[in-house]
Design an enzyme around this catalytic site. Structure first.
Site, PDB file in Angstrom:
ATOM      1  N   ASP A  70       0.797  -1.246  -0.333  1.00 41.27           N
ATOM      2  CA  ASP A  70      -0.075  -0.091  -0.004  1.00 41.27           C
ATOM      3  C   ASP A  70       0.822   1.206  -0.487  1.00 41.27           C
ATOM      4  O   ASP A  70       2.070   1.357   1.480  1.00 41.27           O
ATOM      5  CB  ASP A  70      -0.818  -0.329   1.400  1.00 41.27           C
ATOM      6  CG  ASP A  70      -1.879  -0.579   1.135  1.00 41.27           C
ATOM      7  OD1 ASP A  70      -2.154  -1.280   0.006  1.00 41.27           O
ATOM      8  OD2 ASP A  70      -3.106  -1.022   1.858  1.00 41.27           O
ATOM      9  N   ASP A  77     -11.965  -5.078   5.856  1.00 41.45           N
ATOM     10  CA  ASP A  77     -10.498  -5.602   6.039  1.00 41.45           C
ATOM     11  C   ASP A  77     -10.786  -6.300   7.487  1.00 41.45           C
ATOM     12  O   ASP A  77     -10.374  -6.900   8.389  1.00 41.45           O
ATOM     13  CB  ASP A  77      -9.303  -5.629   5.475  1.00 41.45           C
ATOM     14  CG  ASP A  77      -9.354  -5.617   4.075  1.00 41.45           C
ATOM     15  OD1 ASP A  77     -10.168  -6.660   3.707  1.00 41.45           O
ATOM     16  OD2 ASP A  77      -8.778  -5.440   3.408  1.00 41.45           O
ATOM     17  N   ASP A 119     -10.146  15.913   0.418  1.00 38.39           N
ATOM     18  CA  ASP A 119     -11.183  14.192   0.490  1.00 38.39           C
ATOM     19  C   ASP A 119     -11.757  13.723  -0.640  1.00 38.39           C
ATOM     20  O   ASP A 119     -12.334  12.888  -0.183  1.00 38.39           O
ATOM     21  CB  ASP A 119     -13.093  15.339   1.265  1.00 38.39           C
ATOM     22  CG  ASP A 119     -12.481  15.876   1.528  1.00 38.39           C
ATOM     23  OD1 ASP A 119     -12.500  16.448   3.171  1.00 38.39           O
ATOM     24  OD2 ASP A 119     -13.680  17.159   2.438  1.00 38.39           O
ATOM     25  N   ASN A 120     -11.037  13.439  -1.454  1.00 35.58           N
ATOM     26  CA  ASN A 120     -10.840  12.866  -2.439  1.00 35.58           C
ATOM     27  C   ASN A 120      -9.874  11.927  -2.262  1.00 35.58           C
ATOM     28  O   ASN A 120      -9.005  12.036  -2.117  1.00 35.58           O
ATOM     29  CB  ASN A 120     -10.802  13.123  -4.056  1.00 35.58           C
ATOM     30  CG  ASN A 120     -12.011  13.721  -4.519  1.00 35.58           C
ATOM     31  OD1 ASN A 120     -12.773  12.924  -3.913  1.00 35.58           O
ATOM     32  ND2 ASN A 120     -12.959  14.540  -5.289  1.00 35.58           N
TER      33      ASN A 120
END
Length: 349
Positions: A35, A304, A139-140
């Site tokens: 990640d 998860d 915020d995206n």
């Protein structure tokens, strides 16, 4: 959370006579992804659809912006969260998956070690280590995954090796996300059959509607071995549609999924369907922890984390209601943070 279970609430899911949580008692296998979390400017994203332009820009991303690395991929995330919830001993969780012999692979190994997960990766040179970039602009969030090496896992080159299979045998709880059905069905079946023959717990996740739709044959080959089935309401609905259940109610879908044929008759299947903030009653009610919407930073990884919390309870042979409580707690922590990340220690009693 909807739970279909024939187990009375306070009954423990008996796994062994030994009450202590041992190293390697939780086994996960799936798609390991590195990640990469980055706060980027608007120009870096494609204006047309605000999605990350293409995977080939990873190198540019790493050079241009401040990035954070974490060991990721659905199954590895859940194993990591379970380990975090358990804390001691380290290496309760074992994880198998495929990576490349490269820089990102080296970082992934380091990050898994930092999370105290015993990762044994199958390393190969054909494909680079899989990555998942989360580009944050205000915020995206734009997520783009490139499975790459994760798609290259080979049963005969890794799972079948004696030293690796010994680690599988040491476990008492097994978890594989549905995503791995697209990679190595034969590996999943080998682990699932071992769990079933030895009356251990085999857990799986529907993972995504496309798994229920396009990989349903693979999924249904594994279904008879599944002791605990996870999913959310969207996946449950897709599953019901593909199985011609002709019902929409999540509770009823859970009951139907529970009743599907099962090889190990000593355990009744448990079905756990989450519904975001909504609770569902099925035999019992499990309200989720309330959270102020303004405290929600990022819901990616909530599923998860839910599974990770639940698995931590299973491995410690806690009653089902305690497993759900742990699951709700860990999901609640994760949605307050960017990515599937967590504080140093859980505040869970």
């Amino acid at each position: 959370t909807a739970m279909a279970s024939g187990e009375p609430k306070a009954k423990k899911l008996k796994l062994s006579e030994d009450e202590k949580t041992d190293r390697n008692s939780l086994f996960g296998m799936g798609n390991p992804l590195l990640d990469i979390l980055a706060v980027v400017d608007k120009d870096f994203l494609d204006k047309k659809n605000d999605i990350f332009v293409c995977v080939c820009r990873f190198e540019e991303l790493v050079k241009k912006f401040k990035v954070e690395y974490h060991a990721g991929g659905a199954t590895q995330n859940s194993v990591k969260i379970a380990q975090w919830m358990i804390q001691e001993p380290h290496n309760v969780g074992t994880f198998f998956g495929c990576i490349g012999r490269d820089k990102f692979g080296a970082i992934l190994k380091q990050k898994a070690e930092e999370a105290h997960v015993e990762a044994h990766y199958f390393e190969q040179d054909e494909e680079p280590t899989g990555t998942c970039a989360a580009c944050i602009t205000g915020d995206n969030r734009s997520l783009v995954a490139n499975l790459a090496a994760a798609n290259c896992y080979k049963k005969e080159k890794h799972l079948d090796l004696e030293e690796n299979w010994k680690l599988v045998e040491k476990a008492k709880v097994y978890y594989i996300a549905g995503f791995f059905l697209t990679v190595s069905l034969e590996s999943i079946l080998k682990v699932a059959k071992h769990a079933s023959e030895n009356n251990k717990l085999f857990c799986m996740n529907l993972s995504a509607p496309f798994i229920c739709q396009f990989f349903k044959d693979n999924l249904m080959q594994v279904m008879p071995y599944i002791d605990v089935l996870f999913g959310n309401e969207t996946e449950a609905s897709a599953f019901a549609k593909e199985q011609d259940f002709e019902i929409k109610d999540i509770k009823e879908i859970a009951k139907k999924a529970q009743a599907l044929p099962k090889v190990n008759k000593k355990r009744q299947r448990i079905v756990v369907f989450t519904q975001g903030k909504d609770e569902t009653v099925l035999i019992e009610t499990f309200p989720v922890l309330k959270i102020d919407p303004k405290d929600i930073v990022d819901t990616n990884g909530a599923g998860d984390a839910f599974v990770g919390g639940f698995l931590s309870g299973l491995v410690q042979e806690k009653p089902l209601d305690e497993c759900v409580r742990a699951a709700h707690y860990s999901a609640n922590v994760i949605i307050r943070r960017a990515g599937c990340t967590f504080p140093e220690k859980p505040d869970f009693k």
